[in-house]
Design a protein around this motif. Sequence first.
Motif, PDB file in Angstrom:
ATOM      1  N   UNK A  95      -2.233 -18.288  -2.921  1.00 36.25           N
ATOM      2  CA  UNK A  95      -1.432 -17.324  -2.530  1.00 36.25           C
ATOM      3  C   UNK A  95      -0.209 -17.377  -3.860  1.00 36.25           C
ATOM      4  N   UNK A  96       0.081 -16.142  -4.565  1.00 34.17           N
ATOM      5  CA  UNK A  96       0.886 -16.049  -5.493  1.00 34.17           C
ATOM      6  C   UNK A  96       2.160 -15.520  -5.254  1.00 34.17           C
ATOM      7  N   UNK A  97       3.330 -16.133  -5.132  1.00 33.66           N
ATOM      8  CA  UNK A  97       4.659 -15.520  -4.724  1.00 33.66           C
ATOM      9  C   UNK A  97       5.237 -14.484  -5.559  1.00 33.66           C
ATOM     10  N   UNK A  98       5.490 -13.462  -4.802  1.00 32.07           N
ATOM     11  CA  UNK A  98       6.552 -12.352  -5.386  1.00 32.07           C
ATOM     12  C   UNK A  98       7.906 -12.702  -4.983  1.00 32.07           C
ATOM     13  N   UNK A  99       8.049 -13.420  -4.003  1.00 35.81           N
ATOM     14  CA  UNK A  99       9.483 -13.774  -3.297  1.00 35.81           C
ATOM     15  C   UNK A  99       9.891 -12.934  -2.197  1.00 35.81           C
ATOM     16  N   UNK A 100      10.635 -13.417  -1.380  1.00 37.22           N
ATOM     17  CA  UNK A 100      11.099 -12.639  -0.321  1.00 37.22           C
ATOM     18  C   UNK A 100      10.073 -12.673   0.763  1.00 37.22           C
ATOM     19  N   UNK A 101       9.049 -13.580   0.815  1.00 36.68           N
ATOM     20  CA  UNK A 101       7.771 -13.689   1.892  1.00 36.68           C
ATOM     21  C   UNK A 101       6.680 -12.932   1.329  1.00 36.68           C
ATOM     22  N   UNK A 102       6.866 -12.274   0.401  1.00 35.36           N
ATOM     23  CA  UNK A 102       5.585 -11.293  -0.123  1.00 35.36           C
ATOM     24  C   UNK A 102       4.676 -12.174  -1.077  1.00 35.36           C
ATOM     25  N   UNK A 103       3.387 -12.126  -0.606  1.00 34.96           N
ATOM     26  CA  UNK A 103       2.395 -12.978  -1.606  1.00 34.96           C
ATOM     27  C   UNK A 103       1.138 -12.259  -1.878  1.00 34.96           C
ATOM     28  N   UNK A 104       0.606 -12.192  -2.934  1.00 39.23           N
ATOM     29  CA  UNK A 104      -0.517 -11.765  -3.571  1.00 39.23           C
ATOM     30  C   UNK A 104      -1.576 -12.746  -3.091  1.00 39.23           C
ATOM     31  N   UNK A 105      -2.405 -12.512  -2.297  1.00 42.62           N
ATOM     32  CA  UNK A 105      -3.444 -13.569  -1.688  1.00 42.62           C
ATOM     33  C   UNK A 105      -4.790 -13.450  -2.398  1.00 42.62           C
ATOM     34  N   UNK A 106      -5.414 -14.456  -3.103  1.00 39.83           N
ATOM     35  CA  UNK A 106      -6.664 -14.165  -3.648  1.00 39.83           C
ATOM     36  C   UNK A 106      -7.655 -15.320  -3.088  1.00 39.83           C
ATOM     37  N   UNK A 107      -8.885 -14.782  -2.532  1.00 42.81           N
ATOM     38  CA  UNK A 107      -9.421 -15.847  -1.685  1.00 42.81           C
ATOM     39  C   UNK A 107     -10.846 -16.458  -2.863  1.00 42.81           C
ATOM     40  N   UNK A 108     -11.470 -17.193  -2.228  1.00 36.43           N
ATOM     41  CA  UNK A 108     -12.503 -17.837  -3.278  1.00 36.43           C
ATOM     42  C   UNK A 108     -13.585 -16.654  -3.918  1.00 36.43           C
ATOM     43  N   UNK A 109     -13.907 -15.601  -2.969  1.00 31.85           N
ATOM     44  CA  UNK A 109     -14.547 -14.500  -3.446  1.00 31.85           C
ATOM     45  C   UNK A 109     -14.107 -13.643  -4.425  1.00 31.85           C
ATOM     46  N   UNK A 110     -12.649 -13.832  -4.611  1.00 33.77           N
ATOM     47  CA  UNK A 110     -12.069 -12.956  -5.711  1.00 33.77           C
ATOM     48  C   UNK A 110     -11.403 -11.807  -4.701  1.00 33.77           C
ATOM     49  N   UNK A 111     -11.444 -11.658  -3.306  1.00 33.32           N
ATOM     50  CA  UNK A 111     -10.936 -10.618  -2.658  1.00 33.32           C
ATOM     51  C   UNK A 111      -9.364 -10.778  -2.881  1.00 33.32           C
ATOM     52  N   UNK A 112      -8.596  -9.814  -3.082  1.00 35.14           N
ATOM     53  CA  UNK A 112      -7.009  -9.720  -3.518  1.00 35.14           C
ATOM     54  C   UNK A 112      -6.350  -8.795  -2.599  1.00 35.14           C
ATOM     55  N   UNK A 113      -5.360  -9.335  -1.850  1.00 32.56           N
ATOM     56  CA  UNK A 113      -4.587  -8.507  -0.945  1.00 32.56           C
ATOM     57  C   UNK A 113      -3.319  -9.024  -0.786  1.00 32.56           C
ATOM     58  N   UNK A 114      -2.316  -8.108  -0.324  1.00 34.52           N
ATOM     59  CA  UNK A 114      -0.795  -8.405  -0.185  1.00 34.52           C
ATOM     60  C   UNK A 114      -0.795  -8.999   1.364  1.00 34.52           C
TER      61      UNK A 114
END
Length: 397
Positions: A21-40
């Motif tokens: 999980x990569x934080x943008x702050x304020x509880x918002x994260x860019x989540x990237x799983x092992x398969x490379x799937x990316x979601x907010x």
Amino acid sequence: MGRSLHKLTAIQAAKLNKPGRHSDGGGLYLSIDESGRRRWVFMYTRAGRRVELGLGGRRDLSLADARTEAANFRAMLAAGADPKVERARDDKVQTFGACADAYVEAMQPSWRNAKHAAQWKMTLTKYAAPIRERPVNDITTQDILDVLQPLWTRTPETAERLRGRIENVLDAAKAKGLRTGENPARWRGHLNQLLPKRQRLKRGHHAALPYDLMPEFMANLRTRSAVAARALEFLILTGARSGEVLGATWDEFDLQKEIWTVPAARMKAGREHRVPLSSRAMKIIAERLEAGSVGHVFTGATSASPLSSMAMAMLLRRMKTDITVHGFRSTFRDWASETTGFSHEVCEMALAHTIANKAEAAYRRGDLFDKRRKLMEAWAGYCSAGAKQKVVALLRA
């Protein structure tokens, strides 16, 4: 919290690929799983429990839109509300399945027939099963790929139709305010960069019988007594499509005027088509009338059911030929063009083809019926000629 907001830039969000999980702050994260799937995702704590809410895929939801969603959730928390509960309560949060069913229901009156609607419902139920229970606003590009990839090379035509139908459902959901961002099922500029382009079949791919072999083929066909043989002969004599013949019912025939009228709902072009019946075609109809005058003309195992859609194809296989049922339309068209003096328009209308020239189509009000009757009688005469006799129809429209 203000100074800890907006940690990511749009470029960073596009390039990040490390799982986690990569934080943008304020509880918002860019989540990237092992398969490379990316979601907010939006993370918050409620009653001592960590809660995660999915916002959508990074490809489909921009950083700015994700921040807007997160800001709305922070406002709910500040007011003492639980974002998860509020979103579940909000009637705008619907599943893809619910949206798909609503779309079919809304569009059904504009489609040609019930069969078309059934095909939409089947594909959006059977093949889109993995995403039917997902919130429609959470559907991502990866979700679409997960649905399409198993079908894309195995049954490409089905996969392409499914993609288009999912795209329509998601467009409708966005129009209703049920989702934001780009449509993850869009082809141009999106999925065409992720999936191989489907190889189109070239025109003329239906194997057809050369017309000079038709008299011999017809003589062979008439030695067979099965219902499929009479249906195939009728199809050849009328230049009709297999679905039109198999679906023919007695109320479509005017036996006095020797006309078969196929309703618009059963025609590919969606327009009523009158078919002049030759003497031989009428003889086939008279023979079928002896078997019953209610329901379908060419019946299957029981009088209440139509002949199987595979019956004529299986008959051709038993006759040890690799020609196709649809190919007989090409046989008829080649014969009409090369051996008769009938005009292009008459031949095309006999096959229920649309007139490509829009100006010509606008001025032509009739269906050239009398001329088509002469054409179909000439065709029936040719088909009935002796195996070694060559018939050249010199009739002119």
